[in-house]
Structures are given as structure tokens and as C-alpha cells.
Design a protein around this motif. Structure first.
Motif, short mmCIF file in Angstrom:
data_model
loop_
_atom_site.label_atom_id
_atom_site.label_comp_id
_atom_site.label_asym_id
_atom_site.label_seq_id
_atom_site.Cartn_x
_atom_site.Cartn_y
_atom_site.Cartn_z
N GLY A 4 -21.90 88.48 -0.07
CA GLY A 4 -21.65 87.20 -0.99
C GLY A 4 -21.94 85.83 -0.47
N LEU A 5 -21.86 84.95 -1.39
CA LEU A 5 -21.97 83.52 -0.88
C LEU A 5 -21.28 82.58 -2.09
CD1 LEU A 5 -23.16 81.21 0.99
CD2 LEU A 5 -25.27 81.34 -0.61
N VAL A 6 -20.60 81.41 -1.53
CA VAL A 6 -19.98 80.65 -2.49
C VAL A 6 -20.68 79.05 -2.02
CG1 VAL A 6 -17.99 79.20 -3.21
CG2 VAL A 6 -17.93 81.65 -3.01
N LYS A 115 -10.65 78.18 -5.02
CA LYS A 115 -9.49 79.14 -4.84
C LYS A 115 -8.52 79.16 -5.62
CE LYS A 115 -9.22 78.74 -0.41
NZ LYS A 115 -8.59 78.86 0.92
N GLU A 116 -7.93 77.77 -6.11
CA GLU A 116 -6.98 77.58 -7.00
C GLU A 116 -7.37 78.04 -8.53
OE1 GLU A 116 -5.34 73.61 -7.19
OE2 GLU A 116 -5.27 73.53 -4.76
N SER A 117 -8.46 77.96 -8.80
CA SER A 117 -9.05 78.13 -10.27
C SER A 117 -9.06 79.51 -10.45
CB SER A 117 -10.50 77.28 -10.23
OG SER A 117 -10.85 77.71 -11.58
N ARG A 121 -8.09 85.74 -3.92
CA ARG A 121 -8.64 87.28 -3.75
C ARG A 121 -10.05 87.24 -4.09
NH1 ARG A 121 -5.38 90.77 -7.08
NH2 ARG A 121 -3.96 91.02 -5.41
N ILE A 122 -10.64 86.67 -5.21
CA ILE A 122 -12.09 86.67 -5.92
C ILE A 122 -12.86 85.90 -4.75
CG2 ILE A 122 -13.61 85.84 -7.35
CD1 ILE A 122 -11.41 86.43 -9.54
N VAL A 126 -15.85 87.25 -2.28
CA VAL A 126 -17.44 86.69 -2.27
C VAL A 126 -17.69 86.36 -0.84
CG1 VAL A 126 -18.82 85.27 -3.29
CG2 VAL A 126 -17.36 86.49 -4.71
N THR A 127 -16.75 85.59 -0.33
CA THR A 127 -17.10 84.83 1.03
C THR A 127 -16.91 85.35 2.46
OG1 THR A 127 -14.86 83.73 1.21
CG2 THR A 127 -16.71 82.42 0.09
N ASP A 128 -16.45 86.82 2.11
CA ASP A 128 -15.90 87.53 3.21
C ASP A 128 -15.01 86.84 4.23
OD1 ASP A 128 -16.09 89.82 5.17
OD2 ASP A 128 -17.65 89.18 6.29
N GLY A 129 -14.04 86.47 3.61
CA GLY A 129 -13.02 85.74 4.18
C GLY A 129 -13.02 84.57 4.69
#
Length: 150
Positions: A4-6, A115-117, A121-122, A126-129
Motif C-alpha cells: 500500500g501507499l499513503v 495517524k492521530e485521525s 494500526r490502519i 497500509v504503509t508497511d510500517g
């Protein structure tokens, strides 16, 4: 490979443009099933199944989003952040993660705000850590084209 990607950054920096270009390329090259949506539409699609006489079930809608070859979710962090929205988003992303299917999240928030929003975990899944992220840290193209600068 299910990676995945953010993509984060201010409005007008090209996140959606890049996502649409990637989607078109992937559809052309691999004949893949790709959908671009936003969190509100995704949540609304699930909530619409709760009406009496709905055409599909909640499970049907979640399965549809969870089984696409690529799912691109825009406007992440704009939603109300209700427990229901977070549960729906998490369920779809978890299902995709378990099926090794890529998900791209697009947000105007910073990576930390995201991350706060929606929860660490999600974002982590998606970003593989945290490795698969792009920050669009430049000014809005639309503002520059209109002659507006910060």
C-alpha cells in the motif's frame, strides 16, 4: 505484491492527479479492477445497506471494496471520525491487508495527523510500517497557476 501507499500533502499538490494516473496505467496494463473513492462515499455505501429494503448487504459492500485489485481512498481524515466510520475503514483495510491487496490512502493531513485521525494500526498496515509514504510538501499548483503564493 499487496504493498500500500499513503500520500499526504496540501490541497492542489498533485496527489489525486498521480493517483488517477497510476489507476489508469494499472487498468490499461493489467486489466485490473481499480476504484477511486473517498471515506465518506465508502462509509455511506456501507450505511445504505442498513436501510429496510436495501439492495445489498453490508457484507456485500465490504466484500466489493475488499476484493478490488486496487482501492484508492481519498479525503482520509476529513470524515467525522465516528466509531462507525473507523470500524468500516478498518474492516475494509484489514480485509485487503489479509488478502495482500494494495490500498492507497490520500490525505491533506500530515503523516502524524493522519495517524492521530484514523489510528496508527490502519496507517501502519497500509504503509508497511511507515516505509511506503509520499509527502507532497510543495505549494498548491492551483494557487501558483492563479498567481497566489504563500
Amino acid at each position: 505484491a499487496g504493498t500500500g501507499l499513503v500520500m499526504t500533502g496540501n490541497c492542489g499538490t498533485g496527489k489525486n492527479h498521480l493517483a488517477v494516473s497510476m489507476a489508469k496505467s494499472i487498468v490499461r496494463e493489467y486489466l485490473a479492477s481499480v476504484q477511486i473513492t473517498d471515506v465518506m462515499r465508502l462509509t455511506r455505501a456501507v450505511k445504505n445497506t442498513w436501510r429496510h429494503g436495501a439492495d445489498s448487504t453490508e457484507e456485500d459492500v465490504i466484500e466489493r471494496f475488499a476484493s478490488l485489485d486496487l482501492l484508492i481512498i481519498d479525503e482520509v481524515g476529513v470524515q467525522f471520525g465516528s466509531p462507525t466510520e473507523m470500524t468500516i475503514l478498518q474492516e475494509i483495510i484489514n480485509a485487503r491487508y489479509e488478502s495482500v491487496l494494495p490500498t492507497i490512502l490520500i490525505s491533506n493531513l500530515t503523516f502524524e495527523q493522519l495517524k492521530e485521525s484514523i489510528g496508527e494500526r490502519i496507517v501502519d498496515r497500509v504503509t508497511d510500517g511507515g516505509r511506503n509514504r509520499l509527502a507532497f510538501g510543495w505549494e498548491s499548483y492551483r494557487a501558483i497557476a492563479a498567481g497566489i503564493t504563500a
